[in-house]
Design a protein around this motif. Structure first.
Motif: not given
Length: 89
Positions: A42-44, A50-52, A57-58
């Motif tokens: 789940d953390g992975e 979050a990175l995606k 967003s960037g």
């Protein structure tokens, strides 16, 4: 005779208690292992999401800034050209 039977019963109870305790410890260890494994997965997944999202967003921000700068420069050049055109008339 009863003392010997009592001792045998106590030994039997001790073995059963020890076996039950070992089984309980094994069950708890397995449960903890499963929880850690699922938590890690789940953390992975959360980190990947979050990175995606951060990357998206960037990319969106870069696109918006690029468009804004392009529009600002285009407007400035257009006004400069219009200003030069009216001065030459």
């Amino acid at each position: 005779m009863l003392g010997l039977l009592g001792q045998i019963a106590a030994d039997n109870l001790a073995r059963r208690t020890e076996k039950a305790t070992e089984e309980a410890v094994d069950a708890v260890e397995e449960a903890v292992k499963d929880v850690v494994e699922h938590t890690t997965e789940d953390g992975e997944q959360a980190l990947a999401e979050a990175l995606k999202n951060a990357q998206e967003s960037g990319e969106k921000l870069v696109k918006e800034v690029t468009e804004s700068v392009t529009n600002t420069v285009t407007d400035a050049v257009t006004h400069a050209i219009e200003g030069l055109g009216t001065q030459g008339q």
